[in-house]
Design a protein around this motif. Structure first.
Motif, PDB file in Angstrom:
ATOM      1  N   ALA A   1       2.108   6.840  -6.756  1.00  0.00           N
ATOM      2  CA  ALA A   1       1.074   7.765  -7.236  1.00  0.00           C
ATOM      3  C   ALA A   1       1.479   9.204  -6.976  1.00  0.00           C
ATOM      4  O   ALA A   1       1.280  10.093  -7.825  1.00  0.00           O
ATOM      5  N   GLU A   2       2.058   9.462  -5.793  1.00  0.00           N
ATOM      6  CA  GLU A   2       2.508  10.814  -5.474  1.00  0.00           C
ATOM      7  C   GLU A   2       3.654  11.239  -6.386  1.00  0.00           C
ATOM      8  O   GLU A   2       3.702  12.383  -6.845  1.00  0.00           O
TER       9      GLU A   2
ATOM     10  N   ARG B   1       0.960   4.174  -2.912  1.00  0.00           N
ATOM     11  CA  ARG B   1       0.723   5.583  -2.577  1.00  0.00           C
ATOM     12  C   ARG B   1       1.895   6.459  -3.012  1.00  0.00           C
ATOM     13  O   ARG B   1       1.717   7.523  -3.607  1.00  0.00           O
TER      14      ARG B   1
ATOM     15  N   ALA C   1       0.833  -1.206   0.000  1.00  0.00           N
ATOM     16  CA  ALA C   1       0.000   0.000   0.000  1.00  0.00           C
ATOM     17  C   ALA C   1       0.867   1.254   0.000  1.00  0.00           C
ATOM     18  O   ALA C   1       0.560   2.248  -0.689  1.00  0.00           O
ATOM     19  N   ASP C   2       1.966   1.214   0.770  1.00  0.00           N
ATOM     20  CA  ASP C   2       2.879   2.362   0.815  1.00  0.00           C
ATOM     21  C   ASP C   2       3.500   2.619  -0.552  1.00  0.00           C
ATOM     22  O   ASP C   2       3.607   3.764  -0.999  1.00  0.00           O
TER      23      ASP C   2
END
Length: 431
Positions: free
Chosen positions: A89-90, A86, A82-83
């Motif tokens: 995506a950032e 994220r 999940a990290d």
């Protein structure tokens, strides 16, 4: 678009060049975005490595039969996954932000470009021809008696609104003849490849030549998402979009006659009479694709190609080098050709010839393989009007006007008009 590595290596030079265009402190914003983007990429890569390591440990714990450790590591892998998603995506969001920011920064002017705020600071390179002395007061093109029957603004307004014109009869034929004459001259004398292209293009093509995203309001978009070209520079230049070509195939010199469409955003109140500034018009456009070493020589050559059209049509003109404040978004240097319009008693722009360096090529990812081997390099691009057909029509009509309302044509046009040499005051062609 600009090379982020070059900005990192010499931000002072980047800022100094843009300051000549009236912009300042750009590198600080660029490098701040770049640093944030790179930090997120490193974080994402670190998290990905930790996820991969934990995944291997999950298998080892399962093989040992250590159920407690197995469950703990499975949870850790899920969290790391999940990290990573994220952070990636950032990083992608910041990458897009940096790209969009770079897309909005104009090209860097060459050192030889004169500094200035606007057109008043442009520098004249030379003049050709002597404006004719009239024994009467010359009028603008739409006021010439012989032109009035063939230049209908009222019907065009009924059909399409303001800033359109309906040409008919002899005037329409002269307009067509001018385009044909220009094409023949460029193909036979200047060795340009005649090309016919679409006038509807995809958004990426407009981005490639710099019309988007910054100048979207200047062009027309269809409901289906296509864009109407403001000039065939868009299509001709993008013929190498995404390509890797051999250096031996360069330069590529093309010419096209096309319809062009511009919203003329920001031009309210300017040139509202006549057909000088229209939403729909025609141009004969020249585009060259070259290697990195040949761009400036090609710019001089292309300028001469445009000048040759005016000289063949016996139209007095002057060639200007635009100042940093008047130069277009994508250009490193621009020569404007300004033709003499006796009806306005002034020179008016009829062609802009621009050298863009690798600015458009970076947006298009268009490169070439050097003949001697080595890393591929970005092509260099140039574009120029050869010429704007409607404005050339205006110049021919105004410079050839006679006291009785007729118009005499330059000799170069006679074969294209079936031997006709004049437009009579009655609006008809005659020998």
């Amino acid at each position: 678009m600009h090379d982020i590595r070059a900005i990192r290596e010499n931000p002072q030079a980047f800022d100094a060049a843009l300051q000549r265009r009236g912009l300042s402190g750009i590198s600080e914003q660029v490098l701040s975005l770049d640093a944030e983007r790179r930090a997120h990429i490193v974080e994402a890569e670190t998290a990905q490595a930790e996820q991969n390591r934990a995944s291997k440990e999950v298998g080892a714990a399962k093989a040992r039969g250590d159920e407690e450790e197995f469950q703990r590591l499975r949870q850790l892998v899920a969290e790391k996954k999940a990290d990573v998603a994220r952070m990636q995506a950032e990083a992608a969001m910041l990458d897009n932000r940096l790209r969009d920011f770079l897309m909005g920064i104009p090209n860097l002017p060459l050192e030889t470009v004169p500094d200035g705020a606007d057109e008043d600071d442009n520098v004249e390179l030379h003049r050709w021809g002597t404006p004719r002395s009239f024994e009467f007061t010359p009028v603008e093109h739409f006021e010439i008696a012989g032109v009035k029957p063939g230049m209908d603004f009222e019907t065009a307004a009924k059909l399409s609104g303001s800033r359109f014109v309906l040409l008919k009869g002899a005037v329409a034929r002269v307009h067509r003849a001018l385009a044909q004459f220009m094409l023949d001259l460029h193909v036979s004398r200047h060795d340009l490849e005649e090309t016919w292209t679409p006038v509807l293009v995809l958004e990426d093509m407009m981005i490639g030549t710099g019309q988007l995203p910054k100048f979207g309001e200047d062009s027309y978009q269809t409901r289906e998402g296509h864009w109407l070209v403001p000039t065939s520079e868009v299509t001709l230049t993008n013929t190498v979009h995404g390509d890797l070509v051999d250096q031996a195939s360069l330069p590529r010199r093309m010419v096209a006659h096309s319809q062009c469409f511009r919203s003329e955003a920001g031009s309210a109140g300017r040139d509202t009479t006549g057909m000088l500034r229209q939403h729909q018009f025609e141009k004969v456009e020249m585009v060259s694709i070259t290697d990195a070493e040949s761009g400036l020589d090609e710019h001089a050559r292309m300028t001469r190609c445009a000048e040759a059209v005016l000289e063949a049509l016996e139209l007095p003109y002057r060639t200007m080098v635009l100042s940093t404040g008047d130069m277009g978004f994508g250009a490193r240097i621009t020569h404007d050709l300004e033709v003499w319009l006796p009806g306005q008693d002034k020179y008016r722009e009829i062609s802009s010839v621009s050298y863009c360096g690798d600015f458009q090529a970076r947006r298009m990812n268009a490169r070439y393989r050097p003949e001697g081997g080595g890393k591929p390099e970005f092509v260099h691009t140039l574009n120029g009007s050869g010429l704007a057909v409607g404005r050339t029509l205006i110049a021919v009509l105004e410079n050839g006007q006679q006291a009785d309302g007729s118009v005499l044509f330059p000799a170069a046009l006679h074969p294209y008009l079936g031997g006709a040499t004049r437009l009579g005051a009655d609006g008809k062609l005659s020998a």
